[in-house]
Design a protein around this motif. Structure first.
Motif, PDB file in Angstrom:
ATOM      1  N   GLU A 316     -19.220  29.923 140.365  1.00 34.84           N
ATOM      2  CA  GLU A 316     -19.552  30.168 139.385  1.00 34.84           C
ATOM      3  C   GLU A 316     -17.640  30.413 138.978  1.00 34.84           C
ATOM      4  OE1 GLU A 316     -21.861  31.953 136.917  1.00 34.84           O
ATOM      5  OE2 GLU A 316     -23.714  30.965 137.596  1.00 34.84           O
ATOM      6  N   LYS A 318     -13.924  30.437 137.958  1.00 34.45           N
ATOM      7  CA  LYS A 318     -13.400  29.153 137.169  1.00 34.45           C
ATOM      8  C   LYS A 318     -12.159  28.395 137.828  1.00 34.45           C
ATOM      9  CE  LYS A 318     -10.064  28.190 132.747  1.00 34.45           C
ATOM     10  NZ  LYS A 318      -9.388  29.391 131.377  1.00 34.45           N
ATOM     11  N   ARG A 321     -13.980  26.255 140.643  1.00 29.92           N
ATOM     12  CA  ARG A 321     -14.235  25.160 139.500  1.00 29.92           C
ATOM     13  C   ARG A 321     -13.726  23.908 139.397  1.00 29.92           C
ATOM     14  NH1 ARG A 321     -17.856  26.890 134.675  1.00 29.92           N
ATOM     15  NH2 ARG A 321     -18.479  25.246 134.629  1.00 29.92           N
TER      16      ARG A 321
END
Length: 581
Positions: A316, A318, A321
């Motif tokens: 998860e 940043k 992603r």
């Protein structure tokens, strides 16, 4: 006192009549039914391959003379520069394509499976499109994009001009590797995604608890668990790359590979014996790679014994992603450029420089006039071959899984062999056996194309049905037999309904691949049996890109529609059917 003992005469006639009566009372239906697929395999697969092997050891030409043994076809690989370059080019292209597909597909599979990001289902659906599009169609769209006057090449050269750099044209080795990589990477992507998504994460969590880093965990735990799927994907890529005819034929230029060399020997010189020698070399290379792949996988195969399964914790962060989303979007956009280009090009007469010219609907409006026969042939041959392949594959799967006769492993090998054989090799085998002075002459007929389609695509149905039967308990079939039903009634009313989803799945995959088949048809068609892929190939060769684009869009829409319906009805991705079992 002499006592004469006489032995009562044995009633041989009565014994024979009793045995005959018992034999006639036996249900012979399954034996008669099973004889049909076995006879088909013997006549149209085993026999042509044997004839091809014999032709490979004969002098150049098309005569089959058993007394004239020769190694001329093989010595050319040591004497002819063209043969040597074709062999080397095949190795370079196939290995490079496999390497780059793994390099692109594994990270993409990992990102989609293990990183929390939006649009995963959309990415999986879009990621299968390059596979269902005919590879030779993608090749000619790359000519529009990266050809000598290609729009993308023109734009990139403008950007790199201050640096003194120039993007090479699509023709040659660069083009073949690029086009095949962007066509076949979905095999690795889809299979590695499935492996990453289904792997038990308990071992990874245990590694993290013991202080191991993410890279160490991936290298020592995660990667070994996905290695079988990765090996299957890499093998699929290699087999298709080394057997691909359409892409090298369109953008290979003067760079021959083995499939185009086979076409050159047959179409240019009608040298079936020389083509057979090249085909044997092609098969030996494929068999060697298959052996090495199995050996590597068997030595490094792992499985999780635990019955418990922990839900995979998605990344998860940043940064990861953003990297994952950008990476996947770039790969998808680049690989889908041919589909976008072909749709645009279908509404124009030509593409000059940066923009297409001559907006028109004529390319579509003329299809009923100049493609009526080709459309009929394509659908007629594909549907007929699919139905027959479904029957053949289902019966052979039933034989191997339920009856388990002696030699079942050999039967399995025979039916799966065409799966790894290039289409040009199958065509050469059928031409070798059924042309010239053969007892059965099929050259230029619908029959030889249907047979070639069945031989190449029956493994899809066979593998699908065999997997289904292996998971079904035979108790229902046994109960039907015990209740007094004969074999045919049991098979029709009990077995077939149980395996029908597997038959449909394998048949749909068979139909979608046959609608775009080129490498097999290119050596077998006649003016009467031309198909749409052949017409597209000819239109590209003649520079009629608008006509070729419109036909390609029709083909693409039909294939995509079938795939979409399959995914919607079956509730699974078509990629799951590409596994070799």
């Amino acid at each position: 006192m002499n006592i004469n003992k006489t032995t009562p005469p044995i009633n041989i006639k009565g014994s024979d009549e009793k045995s005959l009566k018992k034999f006639l009372q036996k249900d012979l239906t399954p034996y008669l039914v099973f004889a049909v697929p076995l006879a088909f395999m013997a006549i149209f697969l085993v026999y042509p391959m044997v004839v091809t092997m014999l032709r490979a050891f004969m002098p150049s030409g098309n005569k089959l003379v058993l007394g004239s043994f020769s190694l001329q076809g093989f010595t050319k690989f040591f004497e002819s520069a063209m043969y040597q370059k074709a062999l080397l080019n095949s190795f370079i292209v196939s290995l490079a394509v496999t390497f780059f597909c793994v390099l692109i597909g594994v990270p993409m599979g990992y990102f989609v499976a293990r990183v929390k990001m939006p649009g995963k289902n959309l990415m999986l659906s879009l990621g299968i499109l390059p596979i269902i599009m005919p590879s030779f169609v993608g090749a000619f769209t790359w000519v529009i994009l990266l050809g000598r006057q290609g729009v993308v090449r023109h734009f990139l050269n403008f950007i790199f001009a201050p640096l003194g750099m120039e993007v090479p044209t699509i023709y040659g080795m660069f083009g073949m590797i690029l086009c095949m990589t962007l066509t076949y990477y979905p095999f690795v992507f889809q299979l590695s995604y499935g492996a990453f998504a289904s792997a038990n994460s308990l071992l990874e969590e245990a590694g993290m608890l013991m202080g191991a880093g993410r890279w160490h965990i991936f290298r020592t735990i995660t990667f070994p668990l996905i290695l079988p799927s990765l090996g299957a994907g890499a093998l699929l890529v290699f087999v298709r790359a080394i057997g691909n005819f359409g892409i090298p034929a369109i953008i290979g230029g003067d760079k021959y590979v083995l499939p185009t060399l086979i076409y050159f020997r047959v179409n240019g010189f009608w040298d079936l014996n020389g083509a057979a020698s090249i085909a044997v070399v092609n098969v030996l290379i494929t068999a060697l790679v298959l052996y090495l792949q199995k050996r590597v996988i068997n030595r490094h195969e792992y499985e999780t014994i635990s019955a418990t399964h922990s839900e995979i914790k998605l990344h998860e962060g940043k940064a990861i992603r953003i990297i994952a989303i950008v990476y996947c979007i770039i790969i998808l956009v680049v690989s889908l450029l041919p589909q976008i280009t072909i749709i645009v090009m279908s509404f124009f007469e030509k593409w000059v420089g940066l923009f297409p010219e001559g907006f028109t609907f004529r390319n579509y409006l003329r299809i009923p006039q100049y493609s009526n026969k080709e459309l009929f042939n394509t659908f007629y041959l594909s549907i007929l071959a699919t139905v027959l392949a479904a029957v053949l594959g289902s019966l052979i799967a039933y034989i191997t899984e339920r009856k388990k006769p002696k030699g079942a492993a050999l039967l399995d090998l025979s039916i799966m062999a065409p799966f790894i054989l290039p289409g040009t090799v199958v065509s050469v085998a059928l031409l070798s056996a059924f042309s010239g002075n053969s007892l059965i002459k099929l050259t230029g007929t619908y029959t030889i194309i249907v047979i070639s389609y069945m031989v190449r695509r029956t493994p899809y149905v066979y593998r699908s049905v065999a997997a289904s039967l292996s998971q079904l308990n035979p108790s229902l079939e046994e109960a039907s037999t015990i209740a007094g039903a004969n074999w045919f009634y049991t098979f029709r009313r009990v077995s077939v309904p149980l395996i029908m989803p597997a038959i449909i799945s394998g048949s749909i995959l068979t139909l979608t691949t046959l609608l775009q088949e080129l490498s097999t048809t290119i050596l077998l068609y006649s003016s009467r049996t031309r198909t749409v892929p052949i017409q597209i190939y000819g239109a590209v060769a003649d520079g009629k890109l608008g006509e070729a684009s419109a036909l390609s869009v029709i083909l693409l829409v039909v294939v995509f529609g079938i795939v979409y319906l399959m995914n919607h009805k079956q509730g699974k991705s078509i990629a799951s059917s590409f596994k070799m079992g």
